[in-house]
Design an enzyme around this catalytic site. Structure first.
Site, mmCIF file in Angstrom:
data_model
loop_
_atom_site.group_PDB
_atom_site.id
_atom_site.type_symbol
_atom_site.label_atom_id
_atom_site.label_comp_id
_atom_site.label_asym_id
_atom_site.label_seq_id
_atom_site.Cartn_x
_atom_site.Cartn_y
_atom_site.Cartn_z
ATOM 1 N N ASP A 13 43.327 42.900 32.100
ATOM 2 C CA ASP A 13 42.197 43.830 32.181
ATOM 3 C C ASP A 13 42.325 44.839 33.248
ATOM 4 O O ASP A 13 43.173 44.430 34.007
ATOM 5 C CB ASP A 13 40.816 42.853 32.119
ATOM 6 N N ASP A 15 39.317 46.718 35.217
ATOM 7 C CA ASP A 15 38.344 46.915 36.100
ATOM 8 C C ASP A 15 37.910 45.446 36.469
ATOM 9 O O ASP A 15 37.453 44.652 35.715
ATOM 10 C CB ASP A 15 37.175 47.655 35.390
ATOM 11 N N ASP A 180 39.199 38.858 34.537
ATOM 12 C CA ASP A 180 38.011 38.675 35.143
ATOM 13 C C ASP A 180 36.483 38.370 34.605
ATOM 14 O O ASP A 180 35.516 37.876 35.195
ATOM 15 C CB ASP A 180 37.633 39.603 36.252
#
Length: 230
Positions: A13, A15, A180
């Site tokens: 990922d 961001d 995250d």
């Protein structure tokens, strides 16, 4: 038993995983709200809204500042009005305040050198993803980059991961998703691949461990113990 030694390909990922982009997303959100005579919001609120793409981010911001507008149709009209301006402002604010998380560059370089095939799979629009990666010197490390608008569906749908599995011709047991957010872990589970959840990013205030990834890391450097120690 988890078979970390089988892993050959890793999707990351963006961001909240590689880059802390919230300061610039918040600046763009507030520039848009102010332009439409709406009150600005805090960076912490924006941090809690990130993860499902820019349109959902702006929708959450509008729903918050227009709390009196119970009509979802009214929010939708505002969203259609504000999105082009948000995209403009985010393009202007793309790399002003964003930061690379600690150890990201070094670990990615080590993984690539060790022979892993690397990709970015983000829900951020592709047009913003490439310059952001370039600005931090990350663009040469990835074989593929998929934005939230690169395919018909984005995470938590497994389509981006399934696309890479087919393109790279690797089996699900050889593929790892690192992120995250629960969107990352849900996409990994739906694609039947392994996942690592990072605790420091944006996950709507939830413990990433609740999504039951195969491992949880507090720092990006901890990836080494799973991928570079065998």
């Amino acid at each position: 038993m988890s078979h970390w030694a089988n892993i050959k390909a890793i999707a990351f990922d963006l961001d909240g995983t590689l880059i802390d982009s919230v300061p610039d997303l918040a600046a763009a959100t507030n520039a848009t709200l102010v332009e439409f005579n709406l009150p600005p919001v805090s960076e912490d609120l924006v941090r809690s809204w990130v993860g499902n793409g820019t349109q959902i981010l702006m929708q959450r911001a509008l729903s918050f500042v227009c709390a009196q507008a119970q009509d979802s149709q009214e929010i939708q009209v505002k969203l259609e009005q504000t999105m082009p301006r948000f995209m403009h402002h985010y393009g202007e604010h793309l790399q002003q305040h964003s930061l690379l998380y600690s150890d990201v560059l070094a670990v990615l370089q080590q993984l690539k050198q060790a022979g892993y095939k690397l990709a970015v799979v983000t829900n951020k629009p592709y047009r913003f993803t490439i310059p952001l990666l370039h600005s931090f010197g990350l663009d040469g490390l990835f074989s593929d980059v998929l934005g939230g608008d690169s395919l018909a569906k984005m995470k938590p749908d497994p389509m981006p991961l399934q696309h890479l599995l087919a393109k790279w011709q690797v089996s699900s047991s050889q593929f790892l998703m690192v992120g995250d957010s629960k969107n990352d872990i849900l996409a990994a589970k739906a694609a039947n691949v392994m996942s690592i959840g990072l605790t420091y990013g944006y996950n709507y205030g939830e413990d990433i461990g609740l999504s039951e990834p195969d491992a949880v890391c507090e720092n990006f450097s901890e990836l080494r113990q799973y991928l570079l120690s065998h």
